[in-house]
Motif scaffolding. Structure first.
Motif, PDB file in Angstrom:
ATOM      1  N   UNK A  79      -3.758 -51.761   0.665  1.00 49.44           N
ATOM      2  CA  UNK A  79      -2.955 -50.538   0.623  1.00 49.44           C
ATOM      3  C   UNK A  79      -3.626 -49.475  -0.239  1.00 49.44           C
ATOM      4  N   UNK A  80      -4.215 -49.876  -1.374  1.00 51.52           N
ATOM      5  CA  UNK A  80      -4.884 -48.938  -2.270  1.00 51.52           C
ATOM      6  C   UNK A  80      -6.072 -48.286  -1.571  1.00 51.52           C
ATOM      7  N   UNK A  81      -6.878 -49.085  -0.875  1.00 48.90           N
ATOM      8  CA  UNK A  81      -8.042 -48.534  -0.187  1.00 48.90           C
ATOM      9  C   UNK A  81      -7.642 -47.662   1.003  1.00 48.90           C
ATOM     10  N   UNK A  82      -6.497 -47.945   1.601  1.00 49.34           N
ATOM     11  CA  UNK A  82      -6.019 -47.106   2.703  1.00 49.34           C
ATOM     12  C   UNK A  82      -5.588 -45.739   2.167  1.00 49.34           C
ATOM     13  N   UNK A  83      -4.925 -45.725   1.001  1.00 49.85           N
ATOM     14  CA  UNK A  83      -4.475 -44.463   0.403  1.00 49.85           C
ATOM     15  C   UNK A  83      -5.619 -43.712  -0.276  1.00 49.85           C
ATOM     16  N   UNK A  84      -6.581 -44.427  -0.853  1.00 52.22           N
ATOM     17  CA  UNK A  84      -7.700 -43.822  -1.583  1.00 52.22           C
ATOM     18  C   UNK A  84      -9.020 -44.352  -1.038  1.00 52.22           C
TER      19      UNK A  84
END
Length: 73
Positions: free
Chosen positions: A31-36
């Motif tokens: 989720x973090x890599x998808x958002x950032x």
């Protein structure tokens, strides 16, 4: 209750906790890599154009190499 059962229950709880922790951490990172998302060449080119610079491919490659070296340290 015999000590064997206590050890088996503790071992099972440890294994379940490790597995659950792994999947929760994996989901969080996805989720973090998808958002950032990490910076790629297109993002770098856009940033340079917004700063008023005309990006050449040589300059883009040089900056990407410098950023990758910085992340490796």
């Amino acid at each position: 209750m015999s000590p064997i059962w206590v050890v088996l229950i503790a071992l099972a709880a440890l294994i379940i906790g490790v597995a659950l922790g792994f999947f929760i951490a994996r989901k969080y990172m996805m989720n973090y890599l998808k958002k950032n998302p990490p910076i790629n060449e297109q993002m770098l080119r856009t940033m340079m154009m917004q700063m008023g610079q005309k990006p050449s491919q040589k300059k883009i490659n040089q900056m990407m190499r410098a950023m990758n070296n910085q992340q490796g340290k």
